[in-house]
Design a protein around this motif. Structure first.
Motif, PDB file in Angstrom:
ATOM      1  N   SER A   1       0.389   3.421  -6.357  1.00 28.23           N
ATOM      2  CA  SER A   1      -0.572   2.316  -6.544  1.00 28.23           C
ATOM      3  C   SER A   1      -0.608   1.384  -5.327  1.00 28.23           C
ATOM      4  O   SER A   1      -1.643   0.831  -4.972  1.00 28.23           O
ATOM      5  CB  SER A   1      -0.224   1.525  -7.811  1.00 28.23           C
ATOM      6  N   MET A   2       0.547   1.238  -4.662  1.00 25.58           N
ATOM      7  CA  MET A   2       0.613   0.325  -3.511  1.00 25.58           C
ATOM      8  C   MET A   2      -0.083   0.902  -2.270  1.00 25.58           C
ATOM      9  O   MET A   2      -0.703   0.169  -1.508  1.00 25.58           O
ATOM     10  CB  MET A   2       2.078   0.043  -3.129  1.00 25.58           C
ATOM     11  N   VAL A   3       0.058   2.222  -2.053  1.00 25.51           N
ATOM     12  CA  VAL A   3      -0.451   2.821  -0.812  1.00 25.51           C
ATOM     13  C   VAL A   3      -1.552   3.863  -1.067  1.00 25.51           C
ATOM     14  O   VAL A   3      -2.684   3.703  -0.610  1.00 25.51           O
ATOM     15  CB  VAL A   3       0.699   3.471   0.010  1.00 25.51           C
ATOM     16  N   SER A   4      -1.199   4.909  -1.850  1.00 23.69           N
ATOM     17  CA  SER A   4      -2.102   6.068  -1.949  1.00 23.69           C
ATOM     18  C   SER A   4      -3.468   5.684  -2.525  1.00 23.69           C
ATOM     19  O   SER A   4      -4.512   5.975  -1.921  1.00 23.69           O
ATOM     20  CB  SER A   4      -1.464   7.170  -2.799  1.00 23.69           C
ATOM     21  N   GLN A   5      -3.459   5.028  -3.693  1.00 21.07           N
ATOM     22  CA  GLN A   5      -4.743   4.668  -4.324  1.00 21.07           C
ATOM     23  C   GLN A   5      -5.536   3.718  -3.441  1.00 21.07           C
ATOM     24  O   GLN A   5      -6.744   3.858  -3.271  1.00 21.07           O
ATOM     25  CB  GLN A   5      -4.498   4.025  -5.693  1.00 21.07           C
ATOM     26  N   LYS A   6      -4.867   2.747  -2.839  1.00 23.06           N
ATOM     27  CA  LYS A   6      -5.552   1.759  -1.983  1.00 23.06           C
ATOM     28  C   LYS A   6      -6.150   2.427  -0.756  1.00 23.06           C
ATOM     29  O   LYS A   6      -7.311   2.208  -0.424  1.00 23.06           O
ATOM     30  CB  LYS A   6      -4.560   0.670  -1.529  1.00 23.06           C
ATOM     31  N   PHE A   7      -5.321   3.276  -0.084  1.00 22.49           N
ATOM     32  CA  PHE A   7      -5.806   3.921   1.137  1.00 22.49           C
ATOM     33  C   PHE A   7      -7.037   4.778   0.844  1.00 22.49           C
ATOM     34  O   PHE A   7      -7.995   4.810   1.609  1.00 22.49           O
ATOM     35  CB  PHE A   7      -4.701   4.774   1.789  1.00 22.49           C
ATOM     36  N   ALA A   8      -6.995   5.484  -0.306  1.00 22.61           N
ATOM     37  CA  ALA A   8      -8.109   6.379  -0.660  1.00 22.61           C
ATOM     38  C   ALA A   8      -9.307   5.603  -1.199  1.00 22.61           C
ATOM     39  O   ALA A   8     -10.399   6.137  -1.331  1.00 22.61           O
ATOM     40  CB  ALA A   8      -7.633   7.410  -1.690  1.00 22.61           C
ATOM     41  N   GLY A   9      -9.095   4.333  -1.536  1.00 22.94           N
ATOM     42  CA  GLY A   9     -10.166   3.545  -2.132  1.00 22.94           C
ATOM     43  C   GLY A   9     -10.513   4.048  -3.531  1.00 22.94           C
ATOM     44  O   GLY A   9     -11.651   3.950  -3.986  1.00 22.94           O
ATOM     45  N   LYS A  10      -9.519   4.641  -4.220  1.00 22.91           N
ATOM     46  CA  LYS A  10      -9.740   5.160  -5.581  1.00 22.91           C
ATOM     47  C   LYS A  10      -8.689   4.545  -6.490  1.00 22.91           C
ATOM     48  O   LYS A  10      -7.746   5.204  -6.923  1.00 22.91           O
ATOM     49  CB  LYS A  10      -9.616   6.699  -5.582  1.00 22.91           C
ATOM     50  N   GLU A  11      -8.860   3.267  -6.806  1.00 22.97           N
ATOM     51  CA  GLU A  11      -7.842   2.528  -7.569  1.00 22.97           C
ATOM     52  C   GLU A  11      -7.656   3.089  -8.978  1.00 22.97           C
ATOM     53  O   GLU A  11      -6.635   2.856  -9.614  1.00 22.97           O
ATOM     54  CB  GLU A  11      -8.216   1.036  -7.653  1.00 22.97           C
ATOM     55  N   HIS A  12      -8.652   3.816  -9.476  1.00 20.82           N
ATOM     56  CA  HIS A  12      -8.559   4.268 -10.871  1.00 20.82           C
ATOM     57  C   HIS A  12      -8.271   5.755 -11.027  1.00 20.82           C
ATOM     58  O   HIS A  12      -8.122   6.228 -12.140  1.00 20.82           O
ATOM     59  CB  HIS A  12      -9.840   3.892 -11.622  1.00 20.82           C
TER      60      HIS A  12
END
Ligand code: HEC
Ligand code: HEC
Ligand code: HEC
Ligand code: HEC
Ligand code: HEC
Ligand code: HEC
Ligand code: HEC
Length: 258
Positions: free
Chosen positions: A220-231
């Motif tokens: 949640s801190m890096v992967s989702q944010k970097f990909a711009g796919k928070e959900h």
């Protein structure tokens, strides 16, 4: 033009004959070692050029005992899964070839030779001797046959237990089972003609396992944010990943580790 070609052919023929004569005309003072020297030693062994008997036993030939006298202490070799078989092998020259004409490293991985050496080791160990139980035990990890005569010219792949030497680098996380030979050859892990499913597939999890970091806060801190796919959920790989490389993120580009 024609005449020139004829002349050069003649000159080459004469030169070859002369050099052949040189080869056969050895000074009588040469020792037997120089006369039977089949080719140079490999770079790392070159310092043994005047000590042939460190490898060659007079009247016997190269002995494994001579090799292991210098190489017994090969912790790194024995500690790596694919090369750990060195602990139970009693023949060396099939893969470590000396006296080669060029300065190649004396190393080839020959799986066919490996299977044959395995079958011969099995034959020796089956006759009872002091070490046979230990040898049979260590053969079990990488040799699939139980009797030497089960190996024939066409059954190398069936005779070897690929997983026993390679499953620590299995990129499929055991999802494809442990019979690597079902899909892979001995020369390369690449499979000719294999086409990866489309990046539009939603079945990525059938064949891929997410890395441990995806089950940690990092996700949640890096992967989702970097990909711009928070959900996006962890099992929806296709939301964030292209099929070209795990670092090639959909609509973002390459993730650079630091
Ligand atoms: C580092 C080990 C090593 C050293 C040192 C070494 N050899 Fe060899 N030699 C080999 C190996 C391995 C083979 C292949 C033998 C086999 O197939 O079992 C071989 C093969 C040969 C052969 C072919 C016949 C045979 O026994 O198979 C000759 C001849 C030979 N060596 C001569 C020499 C001479 C002369 C020297 C010293 C100048 C020398 N070797 C030093 C490892 C060595
Ligand atoms: C007198 C000691 C000695 C003997 C006998 C000897 N070696 Fe070596 N060998 C060395 C040394 C020293 C090196 C270089 C250091 C190293 O790689 O460990 C070496 C290097 C090697 C390498 C690595 C070569 C490379 O280019 O990376 C292999 C493989 C090898 N030996 C196999 C053998 C085999 C097989 C035999 C028996 C035919 C043998 N050695 C006999 C001392 C010996
Ligand atoms: C079936 C093939 C095969 C046989 C038989 C074999 N080896 Fe090896 N050996 C290899 C391979 C493959 C490597 C790993 C090379 C690498 O790491 O690039 C290796 C590595 C080594 C190394 C380390 C080389 C280095 O880079 O420093 C030594 C020493 C060695 N073997 C000695 C032996 C001795 C001694 C024997 C006989 C008791 C033997 N090998 C039998 C295939 C074989
Ligand atoms: C006793 C151990 C052993 C067994 C059993 C074994 N291998 Fe290997 N294999 C090696 C070693 C050692 C190498 C050299 C690379 C290395 O050191 O990692 C290698 C390399 C390979 C490579 C890479 C070739 C390259 O140059 O990229 C493939 C592919 C491979 N093995 C497939 C198989 C398959 C398929 C099986 C089963 C049929 C099998 N191996 C069984 C030890 C083994
Ligand atoms: C059901 C078939 C199948 C089985 C069984 C299988 N693989 Fe694969 N493997 C594949 C396919 C397909 C590829 C992709 C080939 C390509 O890209 O050319 C692959 C690729 C690989 C690669 C290369 C990965 C890379 O990107 O460099 C390695 C290494 C590998 N497999 C090792 C193994 C090992 C070790 C085993 C056994 C424990 C095994 N495989 C069992 C199908 C299989
Ligand atoms: C039918 C099985 C299968 C499916 C479904 C699948 N893959 Fe793969 N994929 C493989 C195999 C086999 C390899 C080669 C071995 C390896 O590297 O794991 C591979 C390799 C990869 C690689 C590594 C490429 C490289 O060279 O580094 C990526 C990235 C990848 N797949 C992404 C995906 C994504 C994203 C999806 C879903 C859209 C997906 N895969 C669906 C089987 C599959
Ligand atoms: C929300 C987006 C997202 C989803 C869903 C996702 N990933 Fe990732 N993944 C990333 C990003 C971004 C990176 C690179 C940065 C990082 O490590 O977080 C990454 C890195 C990776 C890496 C390389 C990490 C490493 O340690 O080498 C692998 C392998 C991977 N993902 C596999 C998967 C698989 C398999 C799935 C599905 C089961 C999946 N991912 C689902 C965003 C995602």
């Amino acid at each position: 033009m024609k005449q020139f070609a004829l002349w050069s052919a003649l000159i080459i023929a004469v030169a070859t004959a002369a050099s052949l004569a040189m080869v056969h005309f050895k000074p009588t003072s040469a020792t037997w070692q120089q006369l039977v020297r089949p080719g140079p030693l490999s770079a790392r062994h070159a310092y043994l050029s005047d000590r042939c008997t460190t490898c060659h036993e007079p009247a016997v030939g190269v002995t494994v005992a001579n090799c292991t006298a210098c190489h017994a202490n090969a912790e790194r070799l024995l500690g790596r899964q694919p090369t750990a078989f060195h602990a139970s092998i009693e023949e060396c020259a099939a893969c470590h070839i000396e006296h080669q004409p060029t300065n190649l490293r004396p190393l080839v991985m020959d799986h066919v030779a490996l299977a044959k050496v395995g079958a011969r080791t099995l034959a020796r160990a089956s006759r009872s001797d002091a070490d046979s139980a230990a040898t049979l035990k260590s053969l079990e990890t990488w040799l699939r046959i139980q009797r030497p005569e089960q190996l024939d010219a066409n059954s190398t792949r069936e005779a070897l237990n690929c997983a026993g030497c390679h499953d620590r680098r299995d990129p499929h996380f055991k999802r494809f089972g442990s019979d690597c030979a079902q899909c892979h050859g001995l020369e390369s892990w690449i499979i000719a003609g294999y086409q990866h499913p489309s990046s539009r597939s939603k079945e990525c999890v059938q064949c891929h396992q997410p890395p441990p970091s995806h089950f940690m806060e990092h996700f949640s801190m890096v992967s989702q944010k970097f990909a711009g796919k928070e959900h996006a959920r962890v099992d929806e790989c296709f939301e964030c990943h292209n099929t070209t490389s795990w670092n090639d993120i959909v609509n973002v580009g390459f993730y650079k580790h630091h």
